[in-house]
Write a protein that holds these residues in place. Structure first.
Motif, PDB file in Angstrom:
ATOM      1  N   GLU A 136     -10.575 -20.300  31.322  1.00  0.00           N
ATOM      2  CA  GLU A 136     -10.297 -18.880  31.088  1.00  0.00           C
ATOM      3  C   GLU A 136      -8.828 -18.576  31.329  1.00  0.00           C
ATOM      4  O   GLU A 136      -8.201 -17.808  30.585  1.00  0.00           O
ATOM      5  N   ALA A 137      -8.254 -19.185  32.368  1.00  0.00           N
ATOM      6  CA  ALA A 137      -6.832 -18.993  32.660  1.00  0.00           C
ATOM      7  C   ALA A 137      -5.969 -19.487  31.504  1.00  0.00           C
ATOM      8  O   ALA A 137      -4.989 -18.847  31.119  1.00  0.00           O
ATOM      9  N   HIS A 138      -6.331 -20.628  30.917  1.00  0.00           N
ATOM     10  CA  HIS A 138      -5.601 -21.143  29.760  1.00  0.00           C
ATOM     11  C   HIS A 138      -5.709 -20.178  28.579  1.00  0.00           C
ATOM     12  O   HIS A 138      -4.721 -19.937  27.877  1.00  0.00           O
ATOM     13  N   ARG A 139      -6.906 -19.644  28.364  1.00  0.00           N
ATOM     14  CA  ARG A 139      -7.090 -18.700  27.236  1.00  0.00           C
ATOM     15  C   ARG A 139      -6.217 -17.469  27.421  1.00  0.00           C
ATOM     16  O   ARG A 139      -5.600 -16.975  26.467  1.00  0.00           O
ATOM     17  N   LEU A 140      -6.167 -16.947  28.642  1.00  0.00           N
ATOM     18  CA  LEU A 140      -5.343 -15.772  28.902  1.00  0.00           C
ATOM     19  C   LEU A 140      -3.875 -16.068  28.632  1.00  0.00           C
ATOM     20  O   LEU A 140      -3.151 -15.243  28.076  1.00  0.00           O
ATOM     21  N   SER A 141      -3.423 -17.252  29.015  1.00  0.00           N
ATOM     22  CA  SER A 141      -2.037 -17.635  28.765  1.00  0.00           C
ATOM     23  C   SER A 141      -1.767 -17.751  27.271  1.00  0.00           C
ATOM     24  O   SER A 141      -0.710 -17.319  26.787  1.00  0.00           O
ATOM     25  N   GLU A 142      -2.707 -18.308  26.526  1.00  0.00           N
ATOM     26  CA  GLU A 142      -2.533 -18.465  25.080  1.00  0.00           C
ATOM     27  C   GLU A 142      -2.484 -17.121  24.362  1.00  0.00           C
ATOM     28  O   GLU A 142      -1.816 -16.980  23.334  1.00  0.00           O
ATOM     29  N   GLU A 143      -3.186 -16.124  24.904  1.00  0.00           N
ATOM     30  CA  GLU A 143      -3.182 -14.797  24.278  1.00  0.00           C
ATOM     31  C   GLU A 143      -1.813 -14.133  24.404  1.00  0.00           C
ATOM     32  O   GLU A 143      -1.456 -13.283  23.585  1.00  0.00           O
ATOM     33  N   GLY A 144      -1.055 -14.516  25.419  1.00  0.00           N
ATOM     34  CA  GLY A 144       0.304 -14.009  25.586  1.00  0.00           C
ATOM     35  C   GLY A 144       0.365 -12.619  26.186  1.00  0.00           C
ATOM     36  O   GLY A 144      -0.643 -11.942  26.392  1.00  0.00           O
ATOM     37  N   HIS A 145       1.609 -12.192  26.511  1.00  0.00           N
ATOM     38  CA  HIS A 145       1.923 -10.856  27.039  1.00  0.00           C
ATOM     39  C   HIS A 145       1.166 -10.498  28.320  1.00  0.00           C
ATOM     40  O   HIS A 145       0.673  -9.376  28.457  1.00  0.00           O
ATOM     41  N   PRO A 146       1.056 -11.418  29.309  1.00  0.00           N
ATOM     42  CA  PRO A 146       0.346 -11.053  30.542  1.00  0.00           C
ATOM     43  C   PRO A 146       1.156 -10.179  31.479  1.00  0.00           C
ATOM     44  O   PRO A 146       0.605  -9.585  32.392  1.00  0.00           O
ATOM     45  N   GLN A 147       2.505 -10.069  31.273  1.00  0.00           N
ATOM     46  CA  GLN A 147       3.400  -9.324  32.175  1.00  0.00           C
ATOM     47  C   GLN A 147       3.187  -9.766  33.618  1.00  0.00           C
ATOM     48  O   GLN A 147       2.959  -8.963  34.515  1.00  0.00           O
ATOM     49  N   GLY A 148       3.275 -11.045  33.824  1.00  0.00           N
ATOM     50  CA  GLY A 148       3.117 -11.631  35.137  1.00  0.00           C
ATOM     51  C   GLY A 148       2.478 -13.001  35.018  1.00  0.00           C
ATOM     52  O   GLY A 148       1.962 -13.367  33.973  1.00  0.00           O
ATOM     53  N   LYS A 149       2.510 -13.734  36.108  1.00  0.00           N
ATOM     54  CA  LYS A 149       1.978 -15.090  36.103  1.00  0.00           C
ATOM     55  C   LYS A 149       0.463 -15.090  36.237  1.00  0.00           C
ATOM     56  O   LYS A 149      -0.126 -14.279  36.948  1.00  0.00           O
ATOM     57  N   ILE A 150      -0.163 -16.012  35.538  1.00  0.00           N
ATOM     58  CA  ILE A 150      -1.589 -16.289  35.714  1.00  0.00           C
ATOM     59  C   ILE A 150      -1.687 -17.452  36.678  1.00  0.00           C
ATOM     60  O   ILE A 150      -1.092 -18.515  36.449  1.00  0.00           O
ATOM     61  N   VAL A 151      -2.425 -17.259  37.765  1.00  0.00           N
ATOM     62  CA  VAL A 151      -2.463 -18.237  38.832  1.00  0.00           C
ATOM     63  C   VAL A 151      -3.898 -18.669  39.096  1.00  0.00           C
ATOM     64  O   VAL A 151      -4.827 -17.854  39.024  1.00  0.00           O
ATOM     65  N   VAL A 152      -4.056 -19.953  39.357  1.00  0.00           N
ATOM     66  CA  VAL A 152      -5.358 -20.513  39.697  1.00  0.00           C
ATOM     67  C   VAL A 152      -5.385 -20.766  41.200  1.00  0.00           C
ATOM     68  O   VAL A 152      -4.489 -21.413  41.748  1.00  0.00           O
ATOM     69  N   SER A 153      -6.398 -20.239  41.864  1.00  0.00           N
ATOM     70  CA  SER A 153      -6.579 -20.452  43.305  1.00  0.00           C
ATOM     71  C   SER A 153      -7.363 -21.736  43.509  1.00  0.00           C
ATOM     72  O   SER A 153      -8.472 -21.896  43.009  1.00  0.00           O
ATOM     73  N   VAL A 154      -6.778 -22.655  44.249  1.00  0.00           N
ATOM     74  CA  VAL A 154      -7.363 -23.986  44.393  1.00  0.00           C
ATOM     75  C   VAL A 154      -7.966 -24.197  45.780  1.00  0.00           C
ATOM     76  O   VAL A 154      -8.912 -24.965  45.943  1.00  0.00           O
ATOM     77  N   ALA A 155      -7.486 -23.510  46.782  1.00  0.00           N
ATOM     78  CA  ALA A 155      -7.827 -23.794  48.166  1.00  0.00           C
ATOM     79  C   ALA A 155      -9.341 -23.814  48.401  1.00  0.00           C
ATOM     80  O   ALA A 155      -9.833 -24.644  49.161  1.00  0.00           O
ATOM     81  N   ASP A 156     -10.073 -22.945  47.774  1.00  0.00           N
ATOM     82  CA  ASP A 156     -11.516 -22.845  48.004  1.00  0.00           C
ATOM     83  C   ASP A 156     -12.312 -23.366  46.818  1.00  0.00           C
ATOM     84  O   ASP A 156     -13.418 -22.879  46.534  1.00  0.00           O
ATOM     85  N   ALA A 157     -11.782 -24.348  46.107  1.00  0.00           N
ATOM     86  CA  ALA A 157     -12.431 -24.848  44.896  1.00  0.00           C
ATOM     87  C   ALA A 157     -13.832 -25.370  45.186  1.00  0.00           C
ATOM     88  O   ALA A 157     -14.056 -26.106  46.141  1.00  0.00           O
ATOM     89  N   GLY A 158     -14.739 -24.974  44.289  1.00  0.00           N
ATOM     90  CA  GLY A 158     -16.085 -25.499  44.315  1.00  0.00           C
ATOM     91  C   GLY A 158     -16.959 -24.936  45.398  1.00  0.00           C
ATOM     92  O   GLY A 158     -18.064 -25.393  45.576  1.00  0.00           O
TER      93      GLY A 158
END
Length: 312
Positions: A290-312
């Motif tokens: 989903e994060a990749h899709r949001l980046s591909e859509e463009g114009h987020p006006q800010g960074k898209i970040v993935v939270s890894v610390a609590d993965a799974g």
């Protein structure tokens, strides 16, 4: 460890969430527990195979080049870091395989710097690639800017563009930034004079700078780059991070490279509140597609970040 990976090139659907082996720490690398990793357009371009001519892929590939995290174990020839140090990194190697969308990364020491103390992990994760790109395109691509310069920055509200605006203003330049109408308040807050991109761009820039601009930072390529030529003052400089065709216009193409000194300088500038990172969206690691899709859509006006610390 939990990680995102892909076994073949393709769309976001090829991204898989699951177990991957723990990375080994070489003499010149640092084992980092990743807290957050930012998404950049290059991530999905790599996933689609667009960089295959220059970067071999060793499948399965873990995507991602940005990270913020905590040192677990430095390599035997790495005195710069100790267990528990908070770090940021632009962890790019010369092949695709061991990315940052994982709980742990063995990062070459040349890709890391200490995390700015005043930034949270999510903000800090968005600084390395975009910040280094902006810093290097200004200092190397343009040869620097300063008082007396008027700099035109294309896609000025984007990840790279917004940091380039802040840096150019810090160096003393006047900045004109292109962006959609909805981004203009943000650009003004950064200290740029906004103009809408698209047809008639050259005329709108000339209205603000009748004598032309002395430098152009291009983060778009194509038509935006072509529109830069008529507004460039005599002796002006152009640098692009998006279009190698800039060389035909007498400009310089810049592909960002890991540089510890530059990354430390960015960390210092963040602590001095010269540069800041706007985070548009935070998603858990398992929603990386989903994060990749949001980046591909463009114009987020800010960074898209993935939270890894609590993965799974």
């Amino acid at each position: 460890m939990k990680a995102i990976s892909y076994r073949r090139y393709g769309g976001p659907e090829v991204l898989e969430f699951g177990e991957r082996p723990m990375p080994r720490t070489g003499p010149d690398s640092v084992l980092v527990k990743v807290v957050a990793a930012a998404v950049n357009p290059v991530d999905w371009k790599c996933r689609e195979g667009r960089l295959a001519p220059v970067l071999d892929a060793v499948f399965p590939v873990v995507p991602g080049w940005d990270l913020s995290g905590v040192v677990v174990r430095p390599g035997v020839s790495v005195p710069e870091f100790s267990e528990g140090d908070e770090v940021i990194g632009y962890v790019r190697e010369d092949f695709l395989s061991r990315g940052t969308f994982a709980e742990y990364v063995a990062a070459p020491v040349r890709t890391l710097a200490r995390k700015p103390r005043n930034l949270g992990f999510e903000e800090a994760a968005g600084l390395p690639l975009a910040g280094l790109t902006a810093y290097q395109v200004i200092t190397q691509g343009l040869g620097g800017v300063g008082h007396g310069d008027t700099v035109l920055i294309h896609a000025a509200a984007g990840g790279v563009g917004s940091l380039a605006v802040q840096l150019a203003r810090h160096f003393g330049a006047r900045v004109i930034g292109t962006g959609s109408a909805s981004s203009h308040p943000y650009l003004r807050a950064l200290g740029a004079e906004p103009v809408t991109y698209g047809e008639g761009l050259a005329e709108r820039v000339r209205a603000l700078a009748p004598d032309g601009v002395s430098a152009v930072v291009d983060c778009v390529g194509g038509e935006a780059l072509e529109a830069s030529v008529p507004v460039l003052a005599e002796g002006g400089r152009i640098a692009s991070v998006a279009d190698p065709g800039v060389a035909a216009l007498g400009g310089r193409y810049l592909f960002v490279r890991p540089n510890t000194a530059d990354l430390y300088r960015l960390s210092e500038l963040a602590e001095e509140e010269v540069v800041s990172v706007r985070v548009a969206r935070v998603l858990p690691l398992e929603r990386a597609a989903e994060a990749h899709r949001l980046s591909e859509e463009g114009h987020p006006q800010g960074k898209i970040v993935v939270s890894v610390a609590d993965a799974g």
